[in-house]
Design a protein around this motif. Sequence first.
Motif, mmCIF file in Angstrom:
data_model
loop_
_atom_site.group_PDB
_atom_site.id
_atom_site.type_symbol
_atom_site.label_atom_id
_atom_site.label_comp_id
_atom_site.label_asym_id
_atom_site.label_seq_id
_atom_site.Cartn_x
_atom_site.Cartn_y
_atom_site.Cartn_z
ATOM 1 N N VAL A 1 6.961 1.727 -4.797
ATOM 2 C CA VAL A 1 6.507 1.929 -3.425
ATOM 3 C C VAL A 1 4.992 2.046 -3.469
ATOM 4 C CG1 VAL A 1 6.561 3.465 -1.429
ATOM 5 C CG2 VAL A 1 8.635 3.131 -2.784
ATOM 6 N N CYS A 2 4.328 1.228 -2.675
ATOM 7 C CA CYS A 2 2.878 1.236 -2.597
ATOM 8 C C CYS A 2 2.474 1.783 -1.233
ATOM 9 C CB CYS A 2 2.364 -0.190 -2.773
ATOM 10 S SG CYS A 2 0.616 -0.350 -2.456
ATOM 11 N N VAL A 3 1.586 2.752 -1.228
ATOM 12 C CA VAL A 3 1.061 3.318 0.014
ATOM 13 C C VAL A 3 -0.365 2.800 0.171
ATOM 14 C CG1 VAL A 3 0.538 5.442 1.283
ATOM 15 C CG2 VAL A 3 2.514 5.360 -0.273
ATOM 16 N N THR A 4 -0.646 2.287 1.368
ATOM 17 C CA THR A 4 -1.951 1.683 1.623
ATOM 18 C C THR A 4 -2.789 2.546 2.563
ATOM 19 O OG1 THR A 4 -1.173 0.412 3.532
ATOM 20 C CG2 THR A 4 -0.982 -0.628 1.360
ATOM 21 N N ASN A 5 -4.104 2.397 2.449
ATOM 22 C CA ASN A 5 -5.046 3.067 3.344
ATOM 23 C C ASN A 5 -5.221 2.316 4.651
ATOM 24 O OD1 ASN A 5 -5.858 5.200 1.564
ATOM 25 N ND2 ASN A 5 -6.977 3.676 0.394
ATOM 26 N N GLU B 1 10.846 -4.588 -7.607
ATOM 27 C CA GLU B 1 10.747 -4.491 -6.150
ATOM 28 C C GLU B 1 9.412 -3.861 -5.789
ATOM 29 O OE1 GLU B 1 12.509 -1.764 -2.591
ATOM 30 O OE2 GLU B 1 13.922 -2.366 -4.153
ATOM 31 N N MET B 2 8.619 -4.597 -5.019
ATOM 32 C CA MET B 2 7.339 -4.091 -4.539
ATOM 33 C C MET B 2 7.485 -3.889 -3.031
ATOM 34 S SD MET B 2 4.818 -6.664 -6.622
ATOM 35 C CE MET B 2 3.415 -5.623 -7.026
ATOM 36 N N SER B 3 7.376 -2.643 -2.591
ATOM 37 C CA SER B 3 7.464 -2.357 -1.155
ATOM 38 C C SER B 3 6.186 -1.662 -0.708
ATOM 39 C CB SER B 3 8.695 -1.515 -0.837
ATOM 40 O OG SER B 3 8.734 -0.349 -1.604
ATOM 41 N N PHE B 4 5.853 -1.823 0.564
ATOM 42 C CA PHE B 4 4.564 -1.396 1.093
ATOM 43 C C PHE B 4 4.737 -0.536 2.339
ATOM 44 C CE2 PHE B 4 4.171 -5.359 -1.115
ATOM 45 C CZ PHE B 4 3.027 -5.228 -1.862
ATOM 46 N N PHE B 5 3.950 0.534 2.408
ATOM 47 C CA PHE B 5 3.936 1.420 3.568
ATOM 48 C C PHE B 5 2.507 1.887 3.810
ATOM 49 C CE2 PHE B 5 8.127 1.684 1.753
ATOM 50 C CZ PHE B 5 8.946 1.592 2.849
ATOM 51 N N HIS B 6 2.136 1.970 5.064
ATOM 52 C CA HIS B 6 0.824 2.509 5.409
ATOM 53 C C HIS B 6 0.895 4.027 5.333
ATOM 54 C CE1 HIS B 6 -2.350 3.783 8.356
ATOM 55 N NE2 HIS B 6 -3.043 3.051 7.501
ATOM 56 N N LEU B 7 -0.189 4.663 4.971
ATOM 57 C CA LEU B 7 -0.255 6.112 4.810
ATOM 58 C C LEU B 7 0.234 6.848 6.049
ATOM 59 C CD1 LEU B 7 -1.090 8.462 2.989
ATOM 60 C CD2 LEU B 7 -3.407 8.246 3.884
#
Length: 128
Positions: free
Chosen positions: A75-79, A108-114
């Motif tokens: 899980v990747c959290v983005t700015n 699995e690469m998943s993305f979420f905004h902070l």
Amino acid sequence: MRSIKNIGHFCKNDCNGFIINDASLDKIDTLFYKLIEMVIDTYRQKLGSNLHSIYIRGSIPRGLGIPGVSDLDTVCVTNKELKDIDLDWADKAERELNNAFNCVNGVEMSFFHLNDICNTKLFSIYPL
């Protein structure tokens, strides 16, 4: 023939209802280290200053990863808002990582905004 192992579970909660983290770097089999390093490097290279944090979840950080069977859930959290980031590279990166590493059955690469992770309603109920 492979047999199904009963390794899934519901996350335990503390007395306040918060999830207890049973994952740890110490529990990860060294077999998965190089892959995890490559995933982290990929996120860093592609997202740069838009990267806030990376989390590894699932069986591997709980010490239950089965070589060639388990997948690497990240899980990747983005700015920055996801709509404002070019994520076209992600599918190709997953395919390349899957082809380069046979120690897992997929990445699995998943993305979420902070802001999507930090639910302000929750913090108003449980002030820090």
